[in-house]
Design a protein around this motif. Structure first.
Motif, PDB file in Angstrom:
ATOM      1  N   CYS A 269       0.931  -1.088   0.150  1.00 29.93           N
ATOM      2  CA  CYS A 269       0.021   0.049  -0.127  1.00 29.93           C
ATOM      3  C   CYS A 269       0.865   1.135   0.052  1.00 29.93           C
ATOM      4  O   CYS A 269       1.915   1.101   0.756  1.00 29.93           O
ATOM      5  N   ASP A 270       0.406   2.175  -0.870  1.00 31.39           N
ATOM      6  CA  ASP A 270       1.189   3.554  -0.726  1.00 31.39           C
ATOM      7  C   ASP A 270       0.689   4.491   0.363  1.00 31.39           C
ATOM      8  O   ASP A 270      -0.444   5.117   0.126  1.00 31.39           O
ATOM      9  N   GLY A 271       1.582   4.608   1.283  1.00 35.31           N
ATOM     10  CA  GLY A 271       1.068   5.378   2.649  1.00 35.31           C
ATOM     11  C   GLY A 271       1.073   6.892   2.309  1.00 35.31           C
ATOM     12  O   GLY A 271       0.680   7.639   3.199  1.00 35.31           O
ATOM     13  N   GLU A 272       1.622   7.162   1.174  1.00 33.42           N
ATOM     14  CA  GLU A 272       1.765   8.693   1.031  1.00 33.42           C
ATOM     15  C   GLU A 272       0.717   9.249   0.635  1.00 33.42           C
ATOM     16  O   GLU A 272       0.296  10.412   0.774  1.00 33.42           O
ATOM     17  N   ARG A 273      -0.471   8.355  -0.214  1.00 30.66           N
ATOM     18  CA  ARG A 273      -1.550   8.853  -0.767  1.00 30.66           C
ATOM     19  C   ARG A 273      -2.515   8.176  -0.120  1.00 30.66           C
ATOM     20  O   ARG A 273      -3.818   8.839  -0.527  1.00 30.66           O
TER      21      ARG A 273
END
Length: 325
Positions: A269-273
């Motif tokens: 999962c992309d935690g930035e977005r």
């Protein structure tokens, strides 16, 4: 006259490399880095005259090319060497990182054609490892990034010696029958990812066969929640490694079966977005059944020994609905 002689003396330096017409840039889009290559000496420019984003003179020679590397794809208040990012919302949200390799000469006259190699990498906002089923505890995953290529990440599931998760045990993992009920510490880790990507464990379960779809199963983690008090999740969806423990066991009324297979369904999962952390378990249900939506890692446990023991009885849950980041 003296000025003309000085300029002539500079010519051999400016043209010390054989000029090449370079109207392209080759870009490799990796999860934690972007690598851009241009043929060496483009239009006569030396490597020290080319900069990344007009800021960093960090190019290196590499087999006939000038190579520039962007090692950080997690810009917060500043960007690495002028790297910019743009978020593209929608049904399939994406983000784009872009930069350029530009020429810069501080001499009085410029005799080479200016260059400006603009390049970008487009990534999906959520890297779901959703089309891979793995039969080993270590899997190499090729994920399409929506750009010109793919990146490779290695996912692994290991058994550790204790709750500090510092030392992994050698495989295959052997459990003596006298140790049934002892704690087993599991870590699922992704290598080659930048810090913005998180490992999320959706579901974990055990079967008496190597097949993750076996109907005889004991669930450990359901919808990112422990199935009962014998399972403890230490970290999940916070970093590149997620960790939990459970009490070792063997299947009841299957005395001839000496092996237990642990399966964990995970995704990146992309935690930035995106919000990667699952909601609290108290507000979610452990019931329901669905097909796995992530990649499945499997570890084999061999149960050996001749000692008699009483097998534990555990409640068995089916696989549950997964909320993907």
């Amino acid at each position: 006259m003296a000025l003309l002689e000085a300029l002539l003396m500079l010519l051999p330096v400016a043209w010390s490399c054989p000029p090449q017409k370079a109207d392209y840039v080759m870009v490799s889009c990796f999860p934690n880095a972007i690598i851009a290559n241009v043929p060496e000496c483009p239009y006569g420019w030396e490597i020290e005259q080319l900069s990344l984003g007009g800021v960093c003179y960090t190019g290196i020679h590499s087999s006939g090319f000038y190579r520039f590397i962007i090692p950080d794809l997690t810009p917060k208040n500043h960007s690495y060497c002028g790297t910019q990012s743009e978020y593209m919302p929608g049904k399939d949200p994406k983000y784009v990182f872009y930069n350029s390799i530009v020429s810069n000469d501080t001499t009085l006259t410029i005799r080479n054609q200016p260059v400006n190699y603009t390049f970008s990498c487009m990534y999906r906002a959520a890297y779901l490892v959703n089309n891979a089923v793995f039969s080993q505890r270590v899997a190499t995953v090729y994920v399409n990034n929506g750009s010109l290529g793919t990146f490779r990440s290695q996912l692994s599931m290991n058994v550790f010696t204790n709750s500090k998760f510092l030392y992994a045990k050698d495989a295959p993992y052997i459990i003596d029958t006298s140790e049934i009920g002892s704690e087993v510490f599991i870590g699922v880790e992704a290598k080659g990812l930048s810090s913005r990507f998180k490992v999320v464990i959706n579901n974990c379960w055990a079967t008496p066969t190597p097949y993750s779809t076996d109907r005889k199963r004991w669930s450990l983690i359901i919808n990112s929640c422990p199935s009962d008090h014998t399972v403890t999740i230490f970290e999940n969806a916070k970093d590149s490694r997620s960790m939990f423990k459970f009490n070792s066991f063997r299947f009841q009324r299957l005395e001839k079966v000496s092996t237990v297979w642990l399966h964990c369904e995970v995704h990146i999962c992309d935690g930035e977005r995106l919000v990667c952390l699952p909601s609290p378990c108290s507000v979610r249900s452990l019931s329901g059944e669905t097909e796995p939506s992530g990649g499945i890692l499997t570890a084999e446990f061999q149960v050996k020994g001749t000692g008699q023991h009483v097998a534990r009885t555990h409640r068995v849950y089916s696989n549950s609905t997964v909320s993907n980041c």
